[in-house]
Design a protein around this motif. Sequence first.
Motif, mmCIF file in Angstrom:
data_model
loop_
_atom_site.group_PDB
_atom_site.id
_atom_site.type_symbol
_atom_site.label_atom_id
_atom_site.label_comp_id
_atom_site.label_asym_id
_atom_site.label_seq_id
_atom_site.Cartn_x
_atom_site.Cartn_y
_atom_site.Cartn_z
ATOM 1 N N VAL A 309 0.855 -1.198 0.000
ATOM 2 C CA VAL A 309 0.000 0.000 0.000
ATOM 3 C C VAL A 309 0.886 1.243 0.000
ATOM 4 O O VAL A 309 1.865 1.316 0.760
ATOM 5 C CB VAL A 309 -0.925 -0.007 1.227
ATOM 6 N N PRO A 310 0.565 2.222 -0.833
ATOM 7 C CA PRO A 310 1.371 3.457 -0.854
ATOM 8 C C PRO A 310 1.326 4.172 0.492
ATOM 9 O O PRO A 310 0.423 3.978 1.306
ATOM 10 C CB PRO A 310 0.716 4.294 -1.948
ATOM 11 N N LEU A 312 0.929 7.070 3.326
ATOM 12 C CA LEU A 312 -0.127 8.030 3.638
ATOM 13 C C LEU A 312 -1.475 7.621 3.037
ATOM 14 O O LEU A 312 -2.278 8.456 2.608
ATOM 15 C CB LEU A 312 0.258 9.444 3.156
ATOM 16 N N ASN A 313 -1.711 6.331 3.023
ATOM 17 C CA ASN A 313 -2.978 5.815 2.511
ATOM 18 C C ASN A 313 -3.801 5.312 3.696
ATOM 19 O O ASN A 313 -3.300 4.542 4.527
ATOM 20 C CB ASN A 313 -2.726 4.669 1.527
ATOM 21 N N PRO A 314 -5.068 5.710 3.811
ATOM 22 C CA PRO A 314 -5.884 5.268 4.959
ATOM 23 C C PRO A 314 -6.126 3.764 4.984
ATOM 24 O O PRO A 314 -6.553 3.214 6.012
ATOM 25 C CB PRO A 314 -7.194 6.044 4.779
ATOM 26 N N ILE A 315 -5.867 3.081 3.891
ATOM 27 C CA ILE A 315 -6.062 1.622 3.879
ATOM 28 C C ILE A 315 -5.126 0.939 4.873
ATOM 29 O O ILE A 315 -5.445 -0.120 5.428
ATOM 30 C CB ILE A 315 -5.849 1.076 2.458
ATOM 31 N N LYS A 316 -3.954 1.525 5.109
ATOM 32 C CA LYS A 316 -3.013 0.955 6.069
ATOM 33 C C LYS A 316 -3.635 0.849 7.462
ATOM 34 O O LYS A 316 -3.454 -0.150 8.164
ATOM 35 C CB LYS A 316 -1.743 1.804 6.121
#
Length: 348
Positions: A309-310, A312-316
Motif C-alpha cells: 500500500v502506498p 499516507l494511505n488510509p487503507i493501512k
Amino acid sequence: MDSIPETPRTPPRLDTDLEKQELDDVFASPSQGGTTVVADEFQDQASPKLGIKRSITDYLRKVSLPEKFPDPWRRRTIESCDEAERIQRIDSHPEGYPQLAAFINSDDNFAMCRRFGFLHQRVLLYRQDELRDLEDQLVRLDDEDKEEMPKALKSRKLDDVREGSYRRGLIQQIDDKLKEYVDVVERIKSLSSYKSASTRDHTSVSNWLSNNATLSGEESEFIHHKSDLIALADLEEGSWFDGFVEDCLSKIPCRATRLLFTSPDQRNSTKDAYVHLYSKSRINILVRLVVCLLAVLLLMVPVVLLLLVPALNPIKIVVIVLFTLFFSFVLSVCTRAKRHDVFGATAA
C-alpha cells in the motif's frame, strides 16, 4: 643292617576319559528349572590335577539351559495383554451397560454424568430450614433463661448440671445438622466447578445410544438432561477446535486419514461405521501445526500488505485494525487465554 631300597611307587593312573566324562556331567547338569553356572575357580583347580585340557565346549557348558524351559510368566503376560485388549474393544462387550461403559471409555470427552442440581438444591434447602428451626429454639431458650436464670447464660457448667436444661442436647443437634449442611454445600461447590458437557460430545453419546438401543427407555433418559450433564474430563486447550478438526477429518472419504490419525487399537475397537475414534496426541499435533501456521500468517500478511500500500494511505490503518482484531479473536478462541492475557498480547 642294610636297608632294602624301596621300590618307587607308581602314581595311580587316572582314567582320563572317565574323569573327563564325570567332570563334563557336572558342568552340563542343569539345576531344576533354572540356569547352572560353574565357577572358574573350581575348573581351574580341577583341570591341572586331572590333566584335562579345557575345550570350547567346557566353557559353553558353564551356562546351560534345560531342554524344555517352562515359561509361565510369558504365557500369563500374553493372556493379560489379550484381556486388556478385549476390555478396550467396544464390540467385545455384551449389549447394555458393559458396551455403553466401553464406548464412554473409548474417548475422554464422552465421560459425562448428571450433576443432579435440582436434588442437591432441595437437600440444601431442607437442611437449611432444619437449621433455622434449631436456631429459633436456641434463641427462645436464651430469652427464657434471660428472665428466669441469667446465671445459666454465663456458665456452661452451671447450665449443664441444672435440672430441666436441654441446651446441651440442642447444641449437639445443631452441630450435627451443620455438618450435614456443610457437606451438601461442599458437594454442590465441587460439582459446580465442573464444566457442562459440550454439545458435540453430548450429541455423540446420544446418537450412539439411539442407534444401539443398549439400555431400556427409562434408564437411558439421563442423556436427555443436557443442561444437567457435566464433563468429567478436563478439556484441553482449544478442545472445540480439536473437535472441529475431527469433524472435518470424518467427512473426508479417505482411508489415509484413518491411518494417520487413529491408532490400531482404535480402528479395531468397533466395526460401527458411524463411530470415528481419533488419537488425541495426533490430533493435537495437527492442531498445533495449524495454529503455528495461523500465527505466521497473522504476522506476515499485514506486513506484506502494508508494503504494497502506498504511503499516507488510509487503507493501512484499516489493515492494521482488521488484523489486530483477527489476532485477538484467534487468541481468545483457539487458546485458554484469559482477558488480561488477550489484552496484553494485543497491546504488544
